[in-house]
Design a protein around this motif. Structure first.
Motif, PDB file in Angstrom:
ATOM      1  N   LEU A 174      -5.003  40.826  46.430  1.00 55.37           N
ATOM      2  CA  LEU A 174      -4.267  41.713  47.538  1.00 55.37           C
ATOM      3  C   LEU A 174      -4.853  43.055  47.653  1.00 55.37           C
ATOM      4  CD1 LEU A 174      -0.489  41.354  46.899  1.00 55.37           C
ATOM      5  CD2 LEU A 174      -1.926  39.997  48.492  1.00 55.37           C
ATOM      6  N   HIS A 230      -0.587  46.179  50.849  1.00 56.58           N
ATOM      7  CA  HIS A 230       0.670  46.093  50.289  1.00 56.58           C
ATOM      8  C   HIS A 230       1.481  44.849  50.927  1.00 56.58           C
ATOM      9  CE1 HIS A 230       4.371  47.158  48.110  1.00 56.58           C
ATOM     10  NE2 HIS A 230       3.660  48.055  47.713  1.00 56.58           N
ATOM     11  N   LYS A 231       2.264  44.125  49.829  1.00 50.03           N
ATOM     12  CA  LYS A 231       3.237  42.983  50.240  1.00 50.03           C
ATOM     13  C   LYS A 231       4.021  43.314  51.259  1.00 50.03           C
ATOM     14  CE  LYS A 231       2.822  40.871  45.612  1.00 50.03           C
ATOM     15  NZ  LYS A 231       3.653  40.578  44.536  1.00 50.03           N
ATOM     16  N   ASN A 232       4.529  44.505  51.121  1.00 47.90           N
ATOM     17  CA  ASN A 232       5.493  45.019  52.394  1.00 47.90           C
ATOM     18  C   ASN A 232       5.089  45.054  53.599  1.00 47.90           C
ATOM     19  OD1 ASN A 232       4.402  47.476  52.586  1.00 47.90           O
ATOM     20  ND2 ASN A 232       5.919  48.604  51.584  1.00 47.90           N
ATOM     21  N   SER A 261      -4.825  39.691  51.742  1.00 47.86           N
ATOM     22  CA  SER A 261      -5.792  39.278  50.586  1.00 47.86           C
ATOM     23  C   SER A 261      -7.282  39.307  50.768  1.00 47.86           C
ATOM     24  CB  SER A 261      -5.568  37.893  49.996  1.00 47.86           C
ATOM     25  OG  SER A 261      -6.128  36.943  51.116  1.00 47.86           O
ATOM     26  N   TYR A 319       0.878  35.268  49.208  1.00 45.72           N
ATOM     27  CA  TYR A 319       0.866  36.896  49.220  1.00 45.72           C
ATOM     28  C   TYR A 319       1.806  37.484  48.124  1.00 45.72           C
ATOM     29  CZ  TYR A 319       3.757  37.395  53.051  1.00 45.72           C
ATOM     30  OH  TYR A 319       5.121  37.160  54.239  1.00 45.72           O
ATOM     31  N   THR A 320       2.932  36.741  48.335  1.00 44.05           N
ATOM     32  CA  THR A 320       4.204  37.021  47.595  1.00 44.05           C
ATOM     33  C   THR A 320       3.999  36.622  45.781  1.00 44.05           C
ATOM     34  OG1 THR A 320       5.235  35.001  48.076  1.00 44.05           O
ATOM     35  CG2 THR A 320       5.757  36.810  49.350  1.00 44.05           C
ATOM     36  N   TRP A 364      -1.293  39.642  43.060  1.00 44.26           N
ATOM     37  CA  TRP A 364      -1.033  40.725  42.742  1.00 44.26           C
ATOM     38  C   TRP A 364      -2.339  41.690  43.542  1.00 44.26           C
ATOM     39  CZ3 TRP A 364       2.331  43.729  41.266  1.00 44.26           C
ATOM     40  CH2 TRP A 364       2.273  44.942  40.827  1.00 44.26           C
ATOM     41  N   TYR A 365      -2.315  42.918  42.946  1.00 43.98           N
ATOM     42  CA  TYR A 365      -3.301  43.825  43.763  1.00 43.98           C
ATOM     43  C   TYR A 365      -4.602  44.079  43.197  1.00 43.98           C
ATOM     44  CZ  TYR A 365       1.048  45.131  46.216  1.00 43.98           C
ATOM     45  OH  TYR A 365       2.173  45.089  46.710  1.00 43.98           O
ATOM     46  N   THR A 423      -1.588  33.351  55.245  1.00 50.51           N
ATOM     47  CA  THR A 423      -1.639  33.449  53.929  1.00 50.51           C
ATOM     48  C   THR A 423      -1.883  31.761  53.263  1.00 50.51           C
ATOM     49  OG1 THR A 423      -0.360  33.918  51.994  1.00 50.51           O
ATOM     50  CG2 THR A 423       0.902  33.181  53.756  1.00 50.51           C
TER      51      THR A 423
END
Length: 330
Positions: free
Chosen positions: A171, A174-176, A47, A160-161, A164-165, A154
């Motif tokens: 964010l 990317h979450k992945n 983030s 973070y899950t 949003w971006y 986090t």
């Protein structure tokens, strides 16, 4: 502000695609990541801030094996100097960056350096300092370096899950990319977080089998430290307090002060804001300025009535032993 973020949703989709493709290029080897002989520990987040990276760097420096020679490498966000720079406590925050200067002041025996080019910075440290370990501050998105060990932070209130971006959310990656973390630390948790609540967070994060999830809370100090004196936090109950913050998320601090019965007039500035001479002059007219350590550093000792409330991470359960064990094994 919330309306603008909603309107910007299409741009956030474009941003998500761009960071996904960038990471894919690194993950597949299309873009190269460099590894180094010196063990490197990357401490960062996905983030835009507010997860407690600098206090975590300080926690590691305080608790890691004292026989290790450790160097800290930071970008030096918003500093006015250029290129590689060794940071010492006599520098101005504008030259060194507020967070690197704070670390260098608190840990004078630790080498602290700043360089936006992490590859170049690590190479200089290896040649001139030869440390046993290098802590990379806020380098999770710096894919040109492949760290030995990744620590992903986090915040409990903003996992973070559940985010949003940019610009709709917070964010920046990317979450992945959480998959690259060796350990995920949930910061700023309630001090009495139950096992059931911890398990709920773990289910939300859905870590890989080899990833550890640890929890920590913020532990504030009982005294506030000023330019010329130290006061008890309790003594501020009877005084007129102006609270000045220029950090990403001041809410935990606000909640703590309210719980202690401290009344304040809050002046909020953007994260990493460098206070102007006019603002410092205005602060000097107030009976008491209460602020964070990072903001106190940026005041540069020019606000005589300013005090900062120190804070550190405190791990829940046996998280401290697990984390230190992992780091000492590098």
């Amino acid at each position: 502000m919330q309306l603008l973020r909603k309107i910007a949703f299409p741009f956030s989709l474009l941003y998500a695609i761009v960071v996904y493709l960038r990471n894919l290029c690194y993950d597949t080897g299309l873009f190269n990541s460099k590894t180094f002989d010196t063990p490197t520990v990357c401490i960062g987040n996905l983030s835009t801030g507010g997860s407690g990276k600098t206090p975590m760097i300080e926690w590691v420096l305080k608790h890691l094996n004292q026989n290790k020679s450790i160097a800290v490498l930071s970008r030096g966000y918003k500093r006015q100097s250029q290129g590689f720079l060794f940071v010492n406590p006599d520098m101005s925050p504008e030259a060194a960056g507020d967070e690197p200067l704070q670390i260098a002041t608190k840990f004078p025996n630790t080498v602290v350096a700043v360089d936006p080019n992490r590859q170049s910075g690590i190479k200089i440290l290896e040649e001139q300092v030869i440390p046993d370990l290098i802590l990379l501050d806020d380098a999770y998105q710096h894919r040109k370096v492949k760290a030995t060990f990744y620590v992903l932070l986090t915040a409990y209130s903003q996992l973070y899950t559940r985010d949003w971006y940019l610009p709709t959310g917070n964010l920046r990656d990317h979450k992945n990319q959480a998959k690259r973390a060796n350990v995920i630390i949930v910061t700023k948790c309630p001090a009495q977080l139950s096992e059931e609540e911890q398990n709920e967070v773990i289910r939300s994060l859905a870590p890989q089998p080899e990833q550890q999830v640890l929890f920590c809370t913020l532990a504030y100090k009982e005294k506030v430290i000023g330019v010329n004196e130290t006061l008890s936090l309790e003594s501020l109950k009877t005084r007129e307090v102006i609270l000045v913050t220029a950090i990403a998320n001041p809410e935990p601090l606000l909640q703590y002060l309210r719980s202690k019965g401290i009344r304040y007039d809050h002046r909020k500035f953007p994260d990493h804001h460098y206070f102007t001479e006019k603002e410092k002059s205005e602060f000097n007219k107030a009976p008491v300025i209460l602020t964070t350590e990072k903001d106190f550093t940026r005041m540069g000792g020019k606000v005589d009535n300013a005090y900062y409330l120190g804070v550190e991470h405190r791990f829940l359960n046996d998280g401290k032993e697990k984390f230190i064990g992992q780091l000492n094994s590098l």
